[in-house]
Design a protein around this motif. Structure first.
Motif, PDB file in Angstrom:
ATOM      1  N   MET A 139       0.823  -1.185   0.000  1.00  0.00           N
ATOM      2  CA  MET A 139       0.000   0.000   0.000  1.00  0.00           C
ATOM      3  C   MET A 139       0.871   1.256   0.000  1.00  0.00           C
ATOM      4  N   LEU A 140       1.745   1.391   0.990  1.00  0.00           N
ATOM      5  CA  LEU A 140       2.580   2.584   1.042  1.00  0.00           C
ATOM      6  C   LEU A 140       3.591   2.610  -0.099  1.00  0.00           C
ATOM      7  N   THR A 141       4.051   1.435  -0.500  1.00  0.00           N
ATOM      8  CA  THR A 141       4.987   1.369  -1.616  1.00  0.00           C
ATOM      9  C   THR A 141       4.338   1.890  -2.892  1.00  0.00           C
ATOM     10  N   CYS A 142       3.077   1.554  -3.097  1.00  0.00           N
ATOM     11  CA  CYS A 142       2.367   2.037  -4.284  1.00  0.00           C
ATOM     12  C   CYS A 142       2.291   3.554  -4.301  1.00  0.00           C
ATOM     13  N   ALA A 143       2.170   4.165  -3.147  1.00  0.00           N
ATOM     14  CA  ALA A 143       2.036   5.620  -3.076  1.00  0.00           C
ATOM     15  C   ALA A 143       3.375   6.327  -3.230  1.00  0.00           C
ATOM     16  N   THR A 144       4.467   5.636  -3.035  1.00  0.00           N
ATOM     17  CA  THR A 144       5.772   6.296  -3.061  1.00  0.00           C
ATOM     18  C   THR A 144       6.640   5.801  -4.209  1.00  0.00           C
ATOM     19  N   LYS A 145       7.085   4.571  -4.131  1.00  0.00           N
ATOM     20  CA  LYS A 145       7.989   4.023  -5.145  1.00  0.00           C
ATOM     21  C   LYS A 145       7.334   3.974  -6.524  1.00  0.00           C
ATOM     22  N   THR A 146       6.140   3.408  -6.567  1.00  0.00           N
ATOM     23  CA  THR A 146       5.442   3.299  -7.845  1.00  0.00           C
ATOM     24  C   THR A 146       5.088   4.679  -8.393  1.00  0.00           C
ATOM     25  N   GLY A 147       4.675   5.581  -7.514  1.00  0.00           N
ATOM     26  CA  GLY A 147       4.367   6.941  -7.944  1.00  0.00           C
ATOM     27  C   GLY A 147       5.573   7.632  -8.550  1.00  0.00           C
ATOM     28  N   ALA A 148       6.734   7.459  -7.929  1.00  0.00           N
ATOM     29  CA  ALA A 148       7.968   8.050  -8.454  1.00  0.00           C
ATOM     30  C   ALA A 148       8.317   7.449  -9.811  1.00  0.00           C
ATOM     31  N   GLU A 149       8.112   6.149  -9.951  1.00  0.00           N
ATOM     32  CA  GLU A 149       8.390   5.485 -11.234  1.00  0.00           C
ATOM     33  C   GLU A 149       7.467   6.022 -12.331  1.00  0.00           C
ATOM     34  N   ILE A 150       6.191   6.193 -12.003  1.00  0.00           N
ATOM     35  CA  ILE A 150       5.232   6.710 -12.985  1.00  0.00           C
ATOM     36  C   ILE A 150       5.637   8.109 -13.440  1.00  0.00           C
ATOM     37  N   LEU A 151       6.148   8.907 -12.493  1.00  0.00           N
ATOM     38  CA  LEU A 151       6.592  10.266 -12.809  1.00  0.00           C
ATOM     39  C   LEU A 151       7.963  10.299 -13.503  1.00  0.00           C
ATOM     40  N   GLY A 152       8.633   9.149 -13.556  1.00  0.00           N
ATOM     41  CA  GLY A 152       9.970   9.096 -14.140  1.00  0.00           C
ATOM     42  C   GLY A 152      11.012   9.755 -13.232  1.00  0.00           C
ATOM     43  N   ARG A 153      10.766   9.781 -11.917  1.00  0.00           N
ATOM     44  CA  ARG A 153      11.663  10.450 -10.977  1.00  0.00           C
ATOM     45  C   ARG A 153      12.191   9.492  -9.911  1.00  0.00           C
ATOM     46  N   GLU A 154      12.179   8.185 -10.209  1.00  0.00           N
ATOM     47  CA  GLU A 154      12.611   7.198  -9.228  1.00  0.00           C
ATOM     48  C   GLU A 154      14.076   7.349  -8.813  1.00  0.00           C
ATOM     49  N   HIS A 155      14.870   8.045  -9.623  1.00  0.00           N
ATOM     50  CA  HIS A 155      16.277   8.279  -9.267  1.00  0.00           C
ATOM     51  C   HIS A 155      16.421   9.356  -8.193  1.00  0.00           C
ATOM     52  N   GLU A 156      15.352  10.144  -7.937  1.00  0.00           N
ATOM     53  CA  GLU A 156      15.458  11.212  -6.946  1.00  0.00           C
ATOM     54  C   GLU A 156      14.469  11.110  -5.788  1.00  0.00           C
ATOM     55  N   LEU A 157      13.424  10.283  -5.905  1.00  0.00           N
ATOM     56  CA  LEU A 157      12.459  10.119  -4.811  1.00  0.00           C
ATOM     57  C   LEU A 157      11.732   8.792  -4.927  1.00  0.00           C
ATOM     58  N   GLY A 158      10.926   8.480  -3.919  1.00  0.00           N
ATOM     59  CA  GLY A 158      10.115   7.268  -3.952  1.00  0.00           C
ATOM     60  C   GLY A 158      10.516   6.200  -2.960  1.00  0.00           C
ATOM     61  N   THR A 159      11.787   6.183  -2.557  1.00  0.00           N
ATOM     62  CA  THR A 159      12.277   5.229  -1.565  1.00  0.00           C
ATOM     63  C   THR A 159      13.228   5.948  -0.613  1.00  0.00           C
ATOM     64  N   LEU A 160      13.440   5.357   0.558  1.00  0.00           N
ATOM     65  CA  LEU A 160      14.369   5.937   1.524  1.00  0.00           C
ATOM     66  C   LEU A 160      15.781   5.454   1.213  1.00  0.00           C
ATOM     67  N   GLU A 161      16.544   6.299   0.550  1.00  0.00           N
ATOM     68  CA  GLU A 161      17.921   5.989   0.190  1.00  0.00           C
ATOM     69  C   GLU A 161      18.748   7.259   0.258  1.00  0.00           C
ATOM     70  N   ALA A 162      20.023   7.100   0.546  1.00  0.00           N
ATOM     71  CA  ALA A 162      20.932   8.250   0.596  1.00  0.00           C
ATOM     72  C   ALA A 162      20.885   9.004  -0.728  1.00  0.00           C
TER      73      ALA A 162
END
Length: 69
Positions: free
Chosen positions: A1-24
């Motif tokens: 559920m939360l992954t869909c709102a963050t990681k998947t959302g960032a992927e849809i926006l094409g911004r997974e390299h800058e947001l969507g998951t907790l990473e340095a």
């Protein structure tokens, strides 16, 4: 559920390299809650359960914020 709102959302926006998951190096706002929100999402209705609200790596609200004041 939360992954869909963050990681998947960032992927849809094409911004997974800058947001969507907790990473340095990524942008993130984080809410730390006392309890299991996956098991009981209604915990988010009780602000007393908010341990910390972080924006840009800085605690802005919650129990930890109040204890720093």
């Amino acid at each position: 559920m939360l992954t869909c709102a963050t990681k998947t959302g960032a992927e849809i926006l094409g911004r997974e390299h800058e947001l969507g998951t907790l990473e340095a190096g990524k942008l993130a706002d984080v809410l730390i809650v006392d309890g299991d929100v996956i098991g009981n999402i209604s915990l988010l209705e009780d602000r007393k359960r908010f341990i910390a609200v972080m924006q840009g790596g800085i605690i802005k609200a919650g129990e930890l914020f109040r204890s720093q004041a």
